[in-house]
Enzyme design. Structure first.
Site, PDB file in Angstrom:
ATOM      1  N   GLY A  62       0.815  -1.210   0.000  1.00 28.06           N
ATOM      2  CA  GLY A  62       0.000   0.000   0.000  1.00 28.06           C
ATOM      3  C   GLY A  62       0.845   1.253   0.000  1.00 28.06           C
ATOM      4  O   GLY A  62       2.062   1.215   0.186  1.00 28.06           O
TER       5      GLY A  62
ATOM      6  N   LYS B 154       5.423   0.687   7.772  1.00 22.60           N
ATOM      7  CA  LYS B 154       5.077   1.943   7.107  1.00 22.60           C
ATOM      8  C   LYS B 154       6.326   2.806   7.060  1.00 22.60           C
ATOM      9  O   LYS B 154       6.852   3.240   8.104  1.00 22.60           O
ATOM     10  CB  LYS B 154       3.957   2.668   7.835  1.00 22.60           C
ATOM     11  CG  LYS B 154       3.720   4.081   7.315  1.00 22.60           C
ATOM     12  CD  LYS B 154       2.375   4.637   7.709  1.00 22.60           C
ATOM     13  CE  LYS B 154       1.279   4.056   6.847  1.00 22.60           C
ATOM     14  NZ  LYS B 154      -0.028   4.727   7.043  1.00 22.60           N
TER      15      LYS B 154
ATOM     16  N   ASP C 199      -8.746  10.075  10.846  1.00 22.29           N
ATOM     17  CA  ASP C 199      -8.841   9.706   9.429  1.00 22.29           C
ATOM     18  C   ASP C 199      -9.578   8.378   9.291  1.00 22.29           C
ATOM     19  O   ASP C 199      -9.218   7.534   8.478  1.00 22.29           O
ATOM     20  CB  ASP C 199      -7.451   9.615   8.799  1.00 22.29           C
ATOM     21  CG  ASP C 199      -7.512   9.586   7.269  1.00 22.29           C
ATOM     22  OD1 ASP C 199      -8.491  10.108   6.704  1.00 22.29           O
ATOM     23  OD2 ASP C 199      -6.605   9.028   6.640  1.00 22.29           O
TER      24      ASP C 199
END
Length: 213
Positions: free
Chosen positions: A26, A48, A141
């Site tokens: 991703g 990440k 978010d």
């Protein structure tokens, strides 16, 4: 190389510390995400990688590490766990629980959900959000793309690394989108509002009564 914008990572040959990168899974505004193998604990994790320049100096890095430590204390079945924050080869990255399955966006795109399924998923989502609020953390978010559903139907909320911390360490910075910095101090009601928006987007299979058939 991982962390470089222009390169396509040769993921099977790269490592970050004791993490062997397997594949890219991703990408978003807060960095690229890879599935990797923790060679110390023999488990898959999600890494990440923060965009270059996100942490401009050692002071910023220490502050980020302090906030990552707070976020790592979120321990709930419906929240993806943050394991570690590290810097290797000039690359800053978060290490998180790897969640197999599909995003809620993908699940919804496949077709309307039965009402009972919507309620079951919604309860799990609410429990995860509530657990974060108890620790003073707001997601900021929350959306179907940041909610993953496993093969056995468990909801996992992702990307609390974008969260706003409510407390002494809170400040506009690397944790959340720039839009969030323009308003007043975040409150738990913001998370409830985002969860309500999420619920309103779920298509539900209409169940008709016998009289209407």
């Amino acid at each position: 190389m991982i962390g470089e914008k222009s390169a396509t990572p040769h993921t099977t040959a790269e490592t970050l510390g004791h993490y062997r990168v397997i594949e890219k899974i991703g990408a978003g505004g807060m960095g690229q995400v890879y599935r990797a193998r923790d060679e110390h604990l023999a488990r898959d994790v999600a890494i990440k990688v923060l965009p270059p320049g996100t942490l401009t100096d050692e002071s910023a890095r220490k502050h980020f590490h302090k906030e990552a430590l707070i976020l790592s204390q979120l321990n709930h079945p419906n929240v993806a766990t943050i394991y570690d924050f590290d810097t290797q080869q000039g690359v800053d990255f978060l290490v998180m629980e790897y969640i197999s399955g599909i995003t809620l966006s993908e699940k919804v795109a496949a077709g309307p959900l039965p009402e009972k399924e919507v309620l079951r998923l919604g309860v799990q989502l609410a429990e995860g959000v509530a657990a974060a609020h108890e620790q003073g953390v707001i997601h900021r978010d929350l959306k179907p793309g940041n909610v993953r559903v496993t093969a056995d139907g468990r909801v996992k909320i992702l990307d609390f690394g974008l969260a706003k911390l409510v407390g002494p360490f809170s400040q506009c910075g690397w944790w959340f989108r720039s839009q969030a910095c323009r308003g007043a101090t975040a409150r738990c009601g913001a998370g409830v509002y985002e969860m309500t928006k999420y619920a309103n987007t779920l298509p539900v299979i209409e169940i008709k009564s016998p009289a209407d058939r």
